[in-house]
Design a protein around this motif. Structure first.
Motif, PDB file in Angstrom:
ATOM      1  N   LYS A  11       0.818  -1.219   0.000  1.00 55.45           N
ATOM      2  CA  LYS A  11       0.000   0.000   0.000  1.00 55.45           C
ATOM      3  C   LYS A  11       0.851   1.269   0.000  1.00 55.45           C
ATOM      4  O   LYS A  11       0.544   2.240  -0.695  1.00 55.45           O
ATOM      5  N   TYR A  12       1.930   1.265   0.765  1.00 56.38           N
ATOM      6  CA  TYR A  12       2.754   2.471   0.916  1.00 56.38           C
ATOM      7  C   TYR A  12       4.025   2.454   0.061  1.00 56.38           C
ATOM      8  O   TYR A  12       4.883   3.325   0.204  1.00 56.38           O
ATOM      9  N   GLY A  13       4.158   1.463  -0.818  1.00 53.13           N
ATOM     10  CA  GLY A  13       5.292   1.436  -1.737  1.00 53.13           C
ATOM     11  C   GLY A  13       6.624   1.145  -1.079  1.00 53.13           C
ATOM     12  O   GLY A  13       7.656   1.621  -1.554  1.00 53.13           O
ATOM     13  N   LEU A  14       6.626   0.376  -0.024  1.00 54.62           N
ATOM     14  CA  LEU A  14       7.862   0.018   0.675  1.00 54.62           C
ATOM     15  C   LEU A  14       8.387  -1.301   0.076  1.00 54.62           C
ATOM     16  O   LEU A  14       8.145  -2.391   0.596  1.00 54.62           O
ATOM     17  N   HIS A  15       9.108  -1.177  -1.018  1.00 48.67           N
ATOM     18  CA  HIS A  15       9.490  -2.339  -1.817  1.00 48.67           C
ATOM     19  C   HIS A  15      10.433  -3.288  -1.082  1.00 48.67           C
ATOM     20  O   HIS A  15      10.292  -4.504  -1.198  1.00 48.67           O
ATOM     21  N   ARG A  16      11.367  -2.734  -0.330  1.00 48.69           N
ATOM     22  CA  ARG A  16      12.307  -3.602   0.403  1.00 48.69           C
ATOM     23  C   ARG A  16      11.563  -4.413   1.463  1.00 48.69           C
ATOM     24  O   ARG A  16      11.789  -5.613   1.596  1.00 48.69           O
ATOM     25  N   LEU A  17      10.671  -3.780   2.199  1.00 47.58           N
ATOM     26  CA  LEU A  17       9.879  -4.488   3.206  1.00 47.58           C
ATOM     27  C   LEU A  17       8.984  -5.530   2.533  1.00 47.58           C
ATOM     28  O   LEU A  17       8.833  -6.654   3.037  1.00 47.58           O
ATOM     29  N   LYS A  18       8.440  -5.200   1.391  1.00 46.86           N
ATOM     30  CA  LYS A  18       7.601  -6.144   0.656  1.00 46.86           C
ATOM     31  C   LYS A  18       8.416  -7.378   0.265  1.00 46.86           C
ATOM     32  O   LYS A  18       7.947  -8.513   0.412  1.00 46.86           O
ATOM     33  N   MET A  19       9.632  -7.181  -0.200  1.00 43.74           N
ATOM     34  CA  MET A  19      10.493  -8.302  -0.588  1.00 43.74           C
ATOM     35  C   MET A  19      10.841  -9.181   0.612  1.00 43.74           C
ATOM     36  O   MET A  19      10.852 -10.409   0.505  1.00 43.74           O
TER      37      MET A  19
END
Length: 123
Positions: A11-19
């Motif tokens: 939702k917030y575009g936190l790509h590293r956390l998403k990975m």
């Protein structure tokens, strides 16, 4: 917890956390979580996670056990398109296996075995 973090990261575009969440979820796929993780992967466009779930569901025994669960029913209701994806993915993997394993000495494909797999999933 990784499921909720994945949703927030997406939702917030936190790509590293998403990975990081995807890596954790991929390593914790089991019969109790696969349906929920598939819904999550579908809703947040996580194709690698979806593929990991399909790999887990590749066994007919595992799939048979999961189909009767309430989580799987939720999966069908919330993401109806995913059922088609599951079917095609499993059939494709089984056909690939059948073709690879069914080649005889002359390199011909055993079409009987492929037909059995097709009937299993589409009849």
């Amino acid at each position: 917890m990784a499921q909720h973090l994945l949703a927030a990261a997406d939702k917030y575009g936190l790509h590293r956390l998403k990975m990081i969440c995807l890596e954790i979820l991929s390593s914790h796929i089991d019969a109790n979580s696969v349906a929920t993780i598939l819904v999550l992967a579908e809703k947040h466009y996580c194709y690698g996670l979806k593929e990991a779930c399909f790999e887990f569901l590749n066994s007919l025994a595992v799939l048979s056990a999961i189909v009767s669960t309430s989580d799987f029913q939720y999966l069908i209701q919330s993401c109806a398109d995913i059922l088609e994806d599951i079917s095609f993915n499993i059939v494709a993997r089984q056909l690939e296996r059948a073709i690879f394993l069914s080649k005889n000495q002359e390199g011909q494909i055993n079409s009987v075995e492929i037909g059995i797999w097709y009937q299993t999933y589409f009849s």
